[in-house]
Structures are given as structure tokens and as C-alpha cells.
Design a protein around this motif. Structure first.
Motif, PDB file in Angstrom:
ATOM      1  N   VAL A  39      -2.974   7.786  -2.605  1.00 17.38           N
ATOM      2  CA  VAL A  39      -2.500   6.549  -1.974  1.00 17.38           C
ATOM      3  C   VAL A  39      -3.662   5.812  -1.313  1.00 17.38           C
ATOM      4  N   ASP A  40      -4.514   6.556  -0.601  1.00 19.80           N
ATOM      5  CA  ASP A  40      -5.651   5.899   0.068  1.00 19.80           C
ATOM      6  C   ASP A  40      -6.564   5.206  -0.942  1.00 19.80           C
ATOM      7  N   ASN A  41      -6.798   5.857  -2.078  1.00 21.49           N
ATOM      8  CA  ASN A  41      -7.652   5.248  -3.095  1.00 21.49           C
ATOM      9  C   ASN A  41      -7.026   3.988  -3.681  1.00 21.49           C
ATOM     10  N   LEU A  42      -5.708   4.014  -3.881  1.00 19.65           N
ATOM     11  CA  LEU A  42      -5.037   2.825  -4.412  1.00 19.65           C
ATOM     12  C   LEU A  42      -5.018   1.703  -3.378  1.00 19.65           C
ATOM     13  N   CYS A  43      -4.925   2.070  -2.102  1.00 23.46           N
ATOM     14  CA  CYS A  43      -5.031   1.058  -1.043  1.00 23.46           C
ATOM     15  C   CYS A  43      -6.402   0.382  -1.094  1.00 23.46           C
ATOM     16  N   ALA A  44      -7.427   1.180  -1.358  1.00 27.43           N
ATOM     17  CA  ALA A  44      -8.781   0.633  -1.441  1.00 27.43           C
ATOM     18  C   ALA A  44      -8.950  -0.294  -2.639  1.00 27.43           C
ATOM     19  N   MET A  45      -8.029  -0.194  -3.607  1.00 27.24           N
ATOM     20  CA  MET A  45      -8.045  -1.096  -4.769  1.00 27.24           C
ATOM     21  C   MET A  45      -7.181  -2.338  -4.512  1.00 27.24           C
ATOM     22  N   HIS A  46      -6.762  -2.520  -3.238  1.00 28.87           N
ATOM     23  CA  HIS A  46      -6.015  -3.708  -2.812  1.00 28.87           C
ATOM     24  C   HIS A  46      -4.633  -3.793  -3.446  1.00 28.87           C
ATOM     25  N   ALA A  47      -3.932  -2.679  -3.418  1.00 28.33           N
ATOM     26  CA  ALA A  47      -2.541  -2.679  -3.872  1.00 28.33           C
ATOM     27  C   ALA A  47      -1.676  -3.478  -2.893  1.00 28.33           C
ATOM     28  N   ASP A  48      -0.634  -4.087  -3.433  1.00 25.15           N
ATOM     29  CA  ASP A  48       0.345  -4.796  -2.594  1.00 25.15           C
ATOM     30  C   ASP A  48       1.694  -4.094  -2.569  1.00 25.15           C
ATOM     31  N   MET A  49       1.979  -3.303  -3.613  1.00 21.97           N
ATOM     32  CA  MET A  49       3.290  -2.665  -3.700  1.00 21.97           C
ATOM     33  C   MET A  49       3.165  -1.381  -4.512  1.00 21.97           C
ATOM     34  N   PHE A  50       3.799  -0.321  -4.022  1.00 25.13           N
ATOM     35  CA  PHE A  50       3.870   0.940  -4.761  1.00 25.13           C
ATOM     36  C   PHE A  50       5.308   1.180  -5.209  1.00 25.13           C
ATOM     37  N   VAL A  51       5.487   1.504  -6.491  1.00 27.23           N
ATOM     38  CA  VAL A  51       6.777   1.963  -7.004  1.00 27.23           C
ATOM     39  C   VAL A  51       6.593   3.451  -7.289  1.00 27.23           C
ATOM     40  N   VAL A  52       7.319   4.289  -6.566  1.00 26.39           N
ATOM     41  CA  VAL A  52       7.019   5.722  -6.551  1.00 26.39           C
ATOM     42  C   VAL A  52       8.195   6.535  -7.078  1.00 26.39           C
ATOM     43  N   ARG A  53       7.935   7.359  -8.058  1.00 27.83           N
ATOM     44  CA  ARG A  53       8.908   8.393  -8.467  1.00 27.83           C
ATOM     45  C   ARG A  53       8.252   9.752  -8.281  1.00 27.83           C
ATOM     46  N   HIS A  54       9.009  10.667  -7.676  1.00 25.84           N
ATOM     47  CA  HIS A  54       8.434  11.978  -7.384  1.00 25.84           C
ATOM     48  C   HIS A  54       9.528  13.036  -7.456  1.00 25.84           C
TER      49      HIS A  54
END
Length: 319
Positions: free
Chosen positions: A101-116
Motif C-alpha cells: 500500500v505504501d508503495n502504491l501511495c508513492a505512485m500517487h494512487a487516488d483509489m484502491f479497490v481491494v479484494r482479499h
């Protein structure tokens, strides 16, 4: 304690569950979904609401249908969509969920769609974003363990409202594997809030949680009594991949006692609709003759799912 789905002013900023949403918030989402249905019929199937935004589909469980409809929904809102195959990602090499998640934040994400596969994973991400000062990123739960699948719940509510006109006085039966179904929980919470008269869960004792009646539902072991005078019948997939131990004698016996056939559906109202979240096990929870009949609204559910996911994304983004 503040529901993490809302900001301090009560605005919906994440979608983690249908539990906690008010009737007004549910109705707003359904109405917004209705406004997006026509987009699919245009020559150019796009609106600019999320132009310049980046939506990351982070799926730790496989789901072709859900991932694809989220991708289509985001693209129709003009977002940039990034699909991550977590089976070949850094997570598979040992990276933690929150490091990802931290790495994707560093890529300037605006929205996460999460399945787990683990219940609560999207909540964990929301809590991490809050603690790290990234509350500007929105999280949508695309299915977590046995807990919830709120966008499936919303598209189910949209389908019911579309065909039945509303929820007051409706009798709804959910049939089959209630124990492992996150769809069942999302539907039950939404149906209760929207005012359905009767919500029934029908299945063998081994596939119904012992505390399910605390959610305000009726429990039926017998399919005929569960279906009696129902307006809406929702067949659930047998999730054998989540079962451990002998919860079922056999798929054949399950079908004999709980499979939806035209003969068994005679107990429901003549105009009752049949729904299924998919993918279907034909000949197990539902006969092909029922699944392909005019009473089945299973394919419209898929179509409505795109509009409802557009609605969720646009509302979270402030649209």
C-alpha cells in the motif's frame, strides 16, 4: 467510535460495508447508479468525473467478473486504471500488505479497490492510510473473506428496486451457503435498512451461522417454507474452496434439498425474480432451466453492477 467509512462531517469516503449506511445514503447510491445506466448505451461510453485520477485494482483473490466490472466502471468515469496481479507481485515475494500500500501511495494512487481472502483487510488499509496521513485515498471493499461484498450488495439492491419498485413489504429469501457468503451479509444489512418486510436464510444447518438470527433474519431449514410467498429469491454459490471438513454430504444431495428448480419455485410468488451473484454452479444450487428462464435476472445484475460501481467511485470522489 466513528465509522471509518465516513469523515467527520458524515460524508462517505470509503466503502467497506453496507452495515452502517443509512437509508438516505443507500438511496443516494442507487439513484446515482441509475443516472449512469445510460452511459453504456452511448457511442462514447465515458463521462469525465474521474479524469486524471488513478484507480488501483488490488486483488489478492481471483475474480474475473468483479475485477472486470470495476475496471470498466473506472474507465467509463475516465480514470486511469492499474490492475495488479498479486500472485506475481512483491507481496508474493514476501512484501507485507501495508508495504505494498505504501508503495502504491508513492505512485500517487487516488483509489484502491481491494479484494482479499482475509476478513478486515480493507479496514486495515483504511486505518493505515489514516495513521500515515493519506486519508485523501479512497478504499472500496471488493470482497473480504466472509465479511462483506458491499458493491455486490448494492447492485443486488438496485436489481430488486428495478424489478420490484421498492423494498416495503418485500419477502426475500437467500438460499444455500450462508456461512461463507459475504454477499449474504451485505444483502441482509442493506435489505434491513431499506425496509424489506421479511428476510429469510435457507440452507442446511452446517451452512448457516449460529448467530445469524441476531441480524434480524428468519432461519429456514426447509426450502419450501423458506420460499413460501417470496418476492425475491437469491441463490448463493456453494463456496467449496472455503470449506474445511464435511459440511455437505454431496453436491447431489444439496441439489435435491436446496437446488432451485421450477417445481420448487412454485412455492414463491408467481412474479418472483431469481438472482445469483455468480459464478453459478448449474445443477447444484440452481437448474439451468431456472437460470435461463425469464424469471432469472442474473445477467441484468451484471449490467447494473457496472453502473453501481461507477456510482460508488463517483460518490467517494465527491461527485
Amino acid at each position: 467510535m466513528l465509522d471509518p467509512q465516513f469523515d467527520a462531517d458524515g460524508n462517505l469516503i470509503h466503502l467497506l460495508s453496507t452495515e452502517g449506511l443509512s437509508r438516505e445514503q443507500l438511496t443516494r447510491l442507487l439513484d446515482t447508479g441509475a443516472s449512469f445506466l445510460g452511459v453504456s448505451d452511448r457511442d462514447v461510453k465515458k463521462v469525465p468525473l474521474l479524469r486524471g485520477k488513478s484507480v488501483f485494482n488490488i486483488f489478492f483473490e481471483n475474480s474475473t467478473r468483479t475485477r472486470t466490472t470495476f475496471e470498466i466502471a473506472a474507465k467509463r468515469l475516465s480514470a486511469d486504471v492499474i490492475n495488479l496481479n498479486m500472485s506475481t507481485s512483491s507481496t508474493a515475494k514476501g512484501e507485507t500488505l501495508l508495504d505494498t500500500v505504501d508503495n502504491l501511495c508513492a505512485m500517487h494512487a487516488d483509489m484502491f479497490v481491494v479484494r482479499h481472502e482475509s476478513s478486515g483487510a480493507p479496514h486495515l488499509i483504511v486505518d493505515h492510510l489514516r495513521r500515515t496521513g493519506r486519508s485523501d485515498i479512497h478504499v472500496i471493499n471488493a470482497g473480504d473473506g466472509r465479511h462483506g461484498h458491499p458493491t455486490q450488495g448494492l447492485l443486488d439492491m438496485y436489481t430488486i428496486r428495478h424489478y420490484k419498485g421498492g423494498f416495503e413489504g418485500l419477502k426475500v429469501a437467500l438460499i444455500g451457503d450462508i456461512l461463507h457468503s459475504r454477499v449474504a451479509r451485505s444483502d441482509i444489512h442493506a435489505l434491513k435498512t431499506l425496509g424489506a418486510e421479511s428476510i429469510r436464510v435457507v440452507g442446511p444447518q452446517t451452512l448457516i451461522p449460529t448467530d445469524i438470527e441476531s441480524l434480524g433474519v428468519e432461519v429456514h431449514r426447509d426450502l419450501d417454507s423458506g420460499l413460501k410467498d417470496c418476492d425475491v429469491v437469491i441463490a448463493l454459490r456453494l463456496q467449496r474452496e472455503r470449506m474445511s471438513g464435511a459440511l455437505l454430504p454431496s453436491a447431489t444431495e444439496f441439489h435435491d434439498r436446496y437446488g432451485l428448480t421450477h417445481e420448487r419455485l412454485k412455492a414463491a410468488k408467481p412474479d418472483a425474480i431469481v438472482m445469483h451473484p455468480g459464478p453459478m454452479n448449474r445443477g447444484v444450487e440452481i437448474d439451468s432451466a431456472v437460470a435461463d428462464s425469464p424469471r432469472a435476472v442474473i445477467l441484468p445484475q451484471v449490467t447494473f453492477g457496472i453502473a453501481m460501481r461507477m456510482a460508488v467511485m463517483s460518490v467517494l470522489a465527491g461527485g
